[in-house]
Motif scaffolding. Structure first.
Motif, mmCIF file in Angstrom:
data_model
loop_
_atom_site.group_PDB
_atom_site.id
_atom_site.type_symbol
_atom_site.label_atom_id
_atom_site.label_comp_id
_atom_site.label_asym_id
_atom_site.label_seq_id
_atom_site.Cartn_x
_atom_site.Cartn_y
_atom_site.Cartn_z
ATOM 1 N N TRP A 22 0.835 -1.213 0.000
ATOM 2 C CA TRP A 22 0.000 0.000 0.000
ATOM 3 C C TRP A 22 0.865 1.257 0.000
ATOM 4 O O TRP A 22 0.627 2.200 -0.748
ATOM 5 C CB TRP A 22 -0.934 -0.038 1.201
ATOM 6 C CG TRP A 22 -1.840 1.130 1.292
ATOM 7 C CD1 TRP A 22 -1.796 2.124 2.214
ATOM 8 C CD2 TRP A 22 -2.932 1.447 0.432
ATOM 9 N NE1 TRP A 22 -2.794 3.031 1.982
ATOM 10 C CE2 TRP A 22 -3.518 2.639 0.895
ATOM 11 C CE3 TRP A 22 -3.485 0.825 -0.688
ATOM 12 C CZ2 TRP A 22 -4.611 3.233 0.286
ATOM 13 C CZ3 TRP A 22 -4.581 1.418 -1.304
ATOM 14 C CH2 TRP A 22 -5.129 2.600 -0.817
ATOM 15 N N ALA A 71 -1.476 -4.458 -4.776
ATOM 16 C CA ALA A 71 -1.977 -3.158 -4.327
ATOM 17 C C ALA A 71 -2.110 -2.223 -5.525
ATOM 18 O O ALA A 71 -1.294 -2.262 -6.447
ATOM 19 C CB ALA A 71 -1.028 -2.548 -3.306
ATOM 20 N N VAL A 95 -5.578 -4.924 -2.465
ATOM 21 C CA VAL A 95 -5.856 -3.713 -1.691
ATOM 22 C C VAL A 95 -5.895 -2.533 -2.649
ATOM 23 O O VAL A 95 -5.092 -2.435 -3.569
ATOM 24 C CB VAL A 95 -4.833 -3.496 -0.548
ATOM 25 C CG1 VAL A 95 -3.443 -3.287 -1.079
ATOM 26 C CG2 VAL A 95 -5.251 -2.333 0.336
#
Length: 152
Positions: A22, A71, A95
């Motif tokens: 992230w 991510a 994510v």
């Protein structure tokens, strides 16, 4: 906050990899995708859109990327979910800042994705998990947050 849909509880290693992925994609202004597995980056790339960024990141090391955490710094659309759900792929966690409804439906019906989350997880916000069609909320404790911050 974060939202987890499906799959088992996130492990400590999941959280470390998730946070690293992230943070990495959020270093970039344009569309970015990163794939992390066992704290090692398998690929990170930029693209004109998240699909292109994902395909480029996957080309970094497609063998090691299998089962990794992906991510994105852009919302996951149905086009992105379609790329993630292609045959011969397996992802532990996806994510992204958000997921559109079509993407969620596609990913929920896919056997290639274990878990997916929206927003940053290690911030102490509420995490919502739906497992076997049952909803519940869980707040990360201050101890867990401190432990995770120390580990990173």
């Amino acid at each position: 906050g974060a939202e987890q849909v499906g799959g088992k509880e996130l492990s400590y290693n999941n959280l470390v990899d998730l946070d690293a992925a992230w943070q990495l994609v959020n270093e970039f202004q344009c569309a970015a995708a990163a794939i992390i597995k066992h704290t090692n980056p398998c690929g990170c790339a930029l693209g004109a859109d998240p699909v292109q960024a994902f395909r480029r990141a996957k080309e970094g090391d497609p063998v090691s990327a299998f089962g990794g955490i992906v991510a994105f710094n852009r919302p996951v659309t149905d086009a992105v979910a379609s790329a993630l759900c292609e045959k011969y792929q397996k992802w532990d966690i996806i994510v992204a800042p958000s997921f559109d409804e079509d993407a969620l439906e596609r990913m929920e019906n896919s056997k290639t994705i274990e878990k997916y989350l929206g927003h940053k997880f290690i911030t102490g916000y509420v995490a919502v998990k739906r497992a076997e069609h049952e909803n519940f909320k869980r707040v990360i404790s201050s101890w867990e947050r401190e432990f995770l911050l120390f580990a990173v």
